[in-house]
Write an enzyme that holds these catalytic residues in place. Structure first.
Site, PDB file in Angstrom:
ATOM      1  CD  GLN A 153       3.245  -9.756   1.206  1.00 26.25           C
ATOM      2  OE1 GLN A 153       4.353 -10.265   1.366  1.00 26.25           O
ATOM      3  NE2 GLN A 153       3.039  -8.716   0.408  1.00 26.25           N
ATOM      4  CD  GLU A 154      -2.513  -8.107   3.965  1.00 28.12           C
ATOM      5  OE1 GLU A 154      -2.305  -6.880   3.949  1.00 28.12           O
ATOM      6  OE2 GLU A 154      -3.185  -8.689   3.099  1.00 28.12           O
ATOM      7  CB  SER A 155       0.901  -5.962   9.485  1.00 28.53           C
ATOM      8  OG  SER A 155       0.883  -7.181  10.235  1.00 28.53           O
ATOM      9  CE1 TYR A 198      -1.251  -9.761   0.595  1.00 25.58           C
ATOM     10  CE2 TYR A 198      -2.394 -11.591  -0.456  1.00 25.58           C
ATOM     11  CZ  TYR A 198      -2.212 -10.754   0.630  1.00 25.58           C
ATOM     12  OH  TYR A 198      -2.997 -10.910   1.750  1.00 25.58           O
TER      13      TYR A 198
END
Length: 472
Positions: free
Chosen positions: A311-313, A438
């Site tokens: 999800q972040e990168s 998120y």
């Protein structure tokens, strides 16, 4: 005297027999009471189900699934132990129920009039429909008359009586059964182009699409129907009454909503391109970083840590955002300094720091929050900051919700961006709608990894079985 006593005993027996003939419902009631009392006496509730990623399965963290969680809660409600018995298909399941080998059949079973005549019905807890499935990119059928080949369904499937009923009005309808594959495996075979069509329950299809996005829905075979538990047939059922009481209680205290949140909500959004990209990344990129996720998982599942990093990168150690966060866990400079790392683009440093920081947030949460919910609160704080999490919990309480209940808190996250709400909060404006999405995305990514691995394990075991069979 003995003759008089014998005649008296025979007379009483005849009277009891006559009473049963005149009032058969009394006999049925006693039989049901005996069944229910047997359940209580043995101190064990026997629940039959079918292995399935939504209903019941045993994974790395033990038993899981909608039916398992509901059955376990019901057994606890009655003060009983739970015994789960698994069957290959619904036909075997209903046979066991008819033979009193189980007390409840619970396997994501849709209501069917034919079964309702043979068994008691427990309360409904969600609804679904039967749908015809084809491979994305091939000709979509919009109705039965447009099917160009046989439908393939598992032996003993609950959809077979429905197909038989539909054939009366659609004589060209054809299907065949197989005992070689489960319904989940047939869905994957459609996606791989090995079979043209199958029929499955709508929620099962949604779940499978996040593993194999080439699965597409042609049309609804039935209207939405309630999903229910089936119980032994009787005109008087203490067991049924207990089930209805339990379901009512479970709904009131939010258990049903919590289970829906856990197993269904992440299935709502389906983006073919995004899912395909993610599944490709699981195969090509994840193996490189899996050892690091396993090494630094702490109290989490390593799959959860991997889902957060995606999800972040998208598992890119060199990722950078316009706001200056960097690395595979997209850390701010302040967080990196706090966690004492020197290079945010170093994958190992970033994963270690991200995991430690998330654990730090989770450990600050009060024990009034359920252990299984702390991860979602922690992730919201990881995304938007600890202060804003405190704000949304306070806001939830002000609005009459439970600040310790993730379902209540989650729905209020978007309100942090509304002036009428954030103007009265200590930490002010926050992009709470982003935190909401998120957490939802991470839940979806996590489930996809777990299910993908489960399927790969099944395939590997099947290959070993086939090799063993060939050798012998």
């Amino acid at each position: 005297m003995k003759g008089l006593l014998a005649r008296l005993i025979i007379g009483i027996a005849l009277l009891l027999w006559a009473w049963d003939m005149i009032f058969p419902w009394q006999r049925l009631m006693r039989a049901e009471q005996n069944h229910y009392s047997q359940v209580l006496q043995r101190q064990t509730l026997k629940v039959g189900t079918i292995n399935h990623p939504l209903s019941y399965f045993v994974g790395a963290n033990g038993k899981s699934g909608i039916e398992y969680e509901l059955a376990k809660s019901f057994a606890d409600y009655l003060g009983l132990n739970l015994m789960i018995k698994t069957f290959d298909n619904s036909e075997q399941l209903f046979t066991a129920l008819a033979d009193n080998k189980i007390d409840i059949a619970a396997a994501g079973l849709l209501y069917q009039p034919e079964q309702a005549q043979q068994f008691q019905i427990g309360a409904s807890y969600y609804s679904a429909s039967w749908q015809v499935v084809y491979k994305k990119g091939t000709t979509r059928p919009y109705k039965l008359a447009e099917l160009q080949s046989d439908i393939v369904v598992p032996c003993g499937s609950a959809v077979i009586p429905i197909l038989q009923h539909l054939k009366a009005k659609n004589p060209m309808l054809r299907w065949h059964t197989t005992d070689q594959f489960t319904q989940e495996e047939l869905l994957l075979q459609v996606a791989e182009g090995k079979i043209p069509y199958t029929v499955a329950v709508s929620v099962d299809i949604s779940s499978a699409q996040h593993i194999s996005p080439n699965i597409a829905v042609g049309f609804d075979l039935t209207d939405e129907m309630p999903v229910v538990w089936y119980l032994p047939k009787s005109s008087y059922s203490e067991l049924q009454a207990s089930v209805l009481d339990f379901m009512h209680n479970a709904n009131d205290r939010g258990l049903i909503s919590k289970i829906e949140e856990k197993y269904f909500n992440h299935l709502i959004r389906f983006d073919y391109v995004a899912v395909q990209s993610y599944l490709n990344a699981i195969k090509t990129i994840l193996p490189k970083y899996r050892p690091l996720f396993e090494k630094y998982k702490g109290e989490l599942d390593w799959q959860m840590l991997a889902a957060i990093a995606y999800q972040e990168s998208h598992w890119d150690p060199n990722a950078t955002s316009p706001t200056g966060v960097r690395g595979i866990m997209m850390l701010t400079r302040a967080t990196a300094e706090r966690m004492k790392i020197t290079d945010r683009t170093n994958a190992e440093q970033s994963i270690r720091a991200g995991s430690e920081y998330l654990h730090l947030l989770i450990n600050q949460l009060p024990d009034t929050i359920a252990k299984e919910d702390k991860i979602w609160f922690g992730l919201a704080a990881y995304n938007m900051g600890w202060g804003h999490l405190l704000d949304v919990r306070r806001l939830t309480k002000q609005l009459g919700g439970d600040p310790d209940n993730w379902l209540d808190v989650k729905k209020n996250l978007p309100l942090l961006a509304e002036k009428r709400h954030y103007s009265g909060l200590k930490y002010g404006y926050a992009r709470g709608f982003e935190a909401f999405q998120y957490v939802e995305n991470i839940r979806r990514y996590y489930n996809s990894i777990v299910n993908q691995q489960r399927i790969e394990k099944q395939k590997s075991e099947q290959r070993l079985d086939n090799q063993s069979t060939e050798m012998h």
